[in-house]
Design an enzyme around this catalytic site. Sequence first.
Site, short mmCIF file in Angstrom:
data_model
loop_
_atom_site.label_atom_id
_atom_site.label_comp_id
_atom_site.label_asym_id
_atom_site.label_seq_id
_atom_site.Cartn_x
_atom_site.Cartn_y
_atom_site.Cartn_z
N TYR A 1 1.20 -3.19 0.37
CA TYR A 1 2.15 -3.99 1.15
C TYR A 1 1.47 -4.65 2.34
CZ TYR A 1 6.40 -2.09 -1.11
OH TYR A 1 7.40 -1.76 -1.99
N GLY A 2 0.44 -3.97 2.88
CA GLY A 2 -0.22 -4.46 4.09
C GLY A 2 -0.87 -5.82 3.95
N ASN B 1 5.59 2.04 7.14
CA ASN B 1 5.64 1.23 8.37
C ASN B 1 5.71 -0.25 8.07
OD1 ASN B 1 4.72 3.03 11.00
ND2 ASN B 1 3.99 3.85 9.07
N THR B 2 4.89 -0.69 7.11
CA THR B 2 4.82 -2.13 6.83
C THR B 2 6.19 -2.66 6.39
OG1 THR B 2 2.60 -1.63 6.00
CG2 THR B 2 3.41 -3.87 5.67
N SER C 1 5.17 2.29 -0.73
CA SER C 1 4.41 1.52 -1.72
C SER C 1 3.55 2.43 -2.60
CB SER C 1 3.49 0.54 -0.98
OG SER C 1 2.54 1.27 -0.22
N HIS D 1 0.38 6.37 4.92
CA HIS D 1 -0.75 6.89 4.13
C HIS D 1 -1.75 7.65 5.01
CE1 HIS D 1 0.55 4.23 0.86
NE2 HIS D 1 -0.36 4.80 0.07
#
Length: 274
Positions: A49-50, A82-83, A18, A197
Amino acid sequence: MRSDFQIYKHHRALIFDSGVGGLSVVGEIRKHLPDLALDYVADDAFRPYGEKSEAELVNRLPGLLATLSYMTSPDCIVIACNTASVTALEAIRDKVDIPVIGVVPAIKPAAAWSRTKTIGVLGTPGTVRRKYVDSLIQRFAKNCQVVLQGSVNLVDLAERKLAGEVLDLNDIRREIAPLFEGREGADIDAVVLACTHFPLLLDELQQSTRQTIKWIDSGAAIAKRVEVILNPIEKPSRALRKDMAFLIGPNSTPQRKIAFRSYGFEQVVGLVPG
Ligand code: DGL
């Protein structure tokens, strides 16, 4: 006889996140596979995205990755987020016809390493909520106390750091404090960095905790996975082109472009969604 050098020089991988988070994965890939050609896409327009729902990510990502794959012709795609991985990996794999490698939060190595059998998982709010993470805990950390902490602000802080800002450690402390507050908090000796991140903030994280913590991320494991996936794919020689980073959305600051260049992306170009 083929040598690794010849193989990787003509392979190309597309790294997707992202924002700048995937650069933590790029760092490991560059270390492990220095000859592999890379392109990078940062979906700045849709970050963070989170905070997005599963449906929003599943609606956006498969079509977007299919388009980006067509545009850059990679041999594999790395979802360096990850998300996105814990939410939409299967849906993306259904849409593209090349290998897609996702990030698995490093819960297994953290649980194995922990002496106190108390670990933290620091991810985005989306990641720490997903069933996929529950099932990793059930499979690999059943003998551990696991403290979950979601933060959107740390994503923004990592973006600001790579855009050239000097961060205030109090902002980092505030985001991670809840991890260490509860009854188990004082026993935590390992924290999974379950957002790509966050390894970019490793220095700041280390400076912001009083207890000694091993911070564990998945970057090196992904680099190894890329090698396993690409190694058997034979490639004829082809003309080499520069590694490029494509930033979807509003203009990035010059400092942020410099950050991409420092990870080997010689050209950094904006992509405006139409
Ligand atoms: N870097 C991403 C991750 O690994 C997500 C950051 C975000 O956009 O929320 O989860």
